[in-house]
Design an enzyme around this catalytic site. Structure first.
Site, short mmCIF file in Angstrom:
data_model
loop_
_atom_site.label_atom_id
_atom_site.label_comp_id
_atom_site.label_asym_id
_atom_site.label_seq_id
_atom_site.Cartn_x
_atom_site.Cartn_y
_atom_site.Cartn_z
N ALA A 189 0.83 -1.21 0.00
CA ALA A 189 0.00 0.00 0.00
C ALA A 189 0.86 1.25 0.00
CB ALA A 189 -0.93 0.00 1.21
N THR A 190 0.77 2.03 -1.08
CA THR A 190 1.48 3.29 -1.17
C THR A 190 0.47 4.38 -1.47
OG1 THR A 190 3.40 2.13 -2.08
CG2 THR A 190 3.38 4.52 -2.28
N GLY A 191 0.35 5.34 -0.57
CA GLY A 191 -0.62 6.41 -0.79
C GLY A 191 -0.88 7.18 0.49
N GLY A 192 -2.02 7.82 0.55
CA GLY A 192 -2.38 8.63 1.70
C GLY A 192 -2.70 7.79 2.91
N GLY A 194 -5.37 7.49 4.69
CA GLY A 194 -6.66 6.82 4.66
C GLY A 194 -6.58 5.49 3.94
N CYS A 244 7.36 12.00 -0.85
CA CYS A 244 7.29 12.11 0.61
C CYS A 244 8.65 12.31 1.26
CB CYS A 244 6.62 10.87 1.20
SG CYS A 244 7.42 9.32 0.71
#
Length: 456
Positions: A189-192, A194, A244
């Site tokens: 999982a790569t993202g924000g 939430g 990031c």
């Protein structure tokens, strides 16, 4: 039991069948998959880089191309010669043998900020470990991610490997992502925050990454400001500030502030210390405390114009002087744009505590950097700042691994338990394997009784 989501079920069936075909591949065959896919992605890097910009409307071609080149080459180099099949470790002294085995089918959830490099970086690791991968693209980057995956599939097919080892979810939705995560064996999982939280709540093992909010500390004894600025301006400018790993805040000794700003100005950075203008930028950058999506991956002059502030169009970074930290200052949050906060300090300990406060508010577990010639100060910062990586006298973007440091090359930086992640290190192929440990009796080891153990 049949899934309600027929689209995901179909992808899973193909992935299972393809993975079964390579489950017994030799190391040489696994390495060949990595090689042919890396070579094909490299050959098409210019086209994909342009597509990423056209599809998302974020970042620039030059930065996307650099990211494609660095990710493909560095991950390929890191994987070369490493064991991922069969016996991978042997400790004769402890009589332990470690065997590596595939996990099965992995889900790769990709962000709009990194629609090509993330599936490539993850995909090379997945193929190295004889797994299959289904990519779920961000709705705002379906074309870029889809074409990238098709490149990988073509390379596999043309070289005699199952193309369904790498697939993409067509016309992906939020429900598709949820159903995919519930169906696979492991999630990347790569993202924000939430999305990462959703991955960890899916009921399946997940390798998620946390939010970035890199704090950079300029120590009182470090005088080569030109070296520092020439390193961290490009670091923060990468893809218009979306990665990031870019330096969000620079904590600067008050005595060096003027010299630092002058050095920044030599690289076309624009400094703002007028509170009225800074307030306009607060209101532009954040809406109800959340990042304004319209400013993500946009040039600094365009963002300033949105706030009613005129700055030269060739401005690189927008520098904002701030005096508060943590929850007291919305500008202390991560900003996915070419903006850096400048935070003057009176004592080194004060700088470390402010950096700590900012990261505990947002970005805990990610990365920080320090420019210093004082080993005691480096140790103090490392002991206090909640970061998985503290980069010394190098830009924070090096946290994803470079040839001149010892970190593994990756597209996913774990943030440990601070960031709600299962790992703190740079996510790599070793995290995508099952292991079997073979243990034998240590014939020469004396076995102590409980009383003997507790006697001393």
């Amino acid at each position: 039991m049949k899934m309600a989501n027929e689209k995901i079920e179909g992808l899973m069936q193909k992935a299972r069948a393809a993975q079964a075909q390579v489950a017994d591949y030799t190391q040489e065959q696994a390495d060949d998959m990595v090689r042919v896919v890396a070579k094909r992605c490299w050959a098409e890097r210019e086209r994909i880089a342009q597509l990423c910009v056209d599809d998302t409307g974020k970042g620039t071609y030059e930065f996307k191309l650099g990211k494609m080149e660095n990710t493909t080459a560095s991950v390929y180099m890191y994987l070369k010669g490493r064991k991922s099949v069969g016996l991978v470790e042997h400790d004769e002294k402890k009589k332990l043998w470690k065997y590596a085995k595939p996990v099965g089918v992995l889900a790769c959830i990709t962000p709009v900020t990194n629609p090509a490099a993330t599936p490539i970086g993850n995909g090379l690791n997945v193929l190295k470990t004889r797994n299959a991968m289904i990519v779920c693209p961000h709705p705002g980057a379906r074309k870029a991610t889809g074409d990238t995956v098709e490149l990988m599939r073509t390379a596999l097919r043309e070289n005699g490997h199952p193309e369904d080892l790498v697939q993409v979810v067509p016309e992906s939705t939020v429900q598709d992502a949820a159903d995919l995560m519930a169906a696979v064996d492991l999630i990347l999982a790569t993202g924000g925050p939430g999305m990462v939280k959703a991955a960890y709540s899916s009921g399946k093992p997940a390798l998620g990454v946390g939010q970035g909010n890199v704090q950079c500390i300029l120590d009182e004894d470090y005088d080569d400001l030109e070296k520092l600025v020439s390193a961290i301006v490009p670091s923060r400018m990468v893809d218009y500030g979306m990665p990031c790993t870019g330096e969000q805040t620079v904590h600067c000794p008050a005595s060096k502030l003027d010299a630092l700003i002058k050095t920044y100005a030599s690289m076309k950075c624009h400094y703002i210390d007028d509170e009225a203008q800074i307030q306009k930028l607060r209101e532009t950058l954040f809406v109800d405390g959340a990042i304004n999506r319209e400013i993500v991956g946009q040039p600094s002059y365009k963002i300033a114009k949105m706030a009613g502030i005129d700055i030269p169009e060739d401005t690189t970074l927008l520098l904002l002087k701030v005096g508060k930290c943590g929850k007291e200052e919305v500008l202390a949050k991560e900003i996915l744009a070419p903006i850096t906060r400048i935070f003057p300090y009176d004592s080194f300990e004060e700088a470390v505590e402010r950096a700590r406060t900012n990261m505990l508010m947002e970005g805990a577990g990610h990365s920080s950097c320090i420019w210093s010639n004082n080993p005691e100060h480096v140790a103090f910062a490392a002991s206090r700042i909640p970061a998985g990586r503290v980069m010394v006298n190098q830009p924070a973007t090096n946290g994803s691994g470079r040839q001149n440091n010892g970190l593994g090359q990756t597209v996913s930086l774990g943030c440990g338990y601070w960031g709600g992640n299962s790992v703190y290190h740079n996510v790599n192929y070793k995290d995508m394997l099952n292991y079997t440990i073979v243990s034998e009796i240590l014939e020469d080891r004396k076995v102590l009784t409980p009383k003997e153990i507790m006697a001393d």
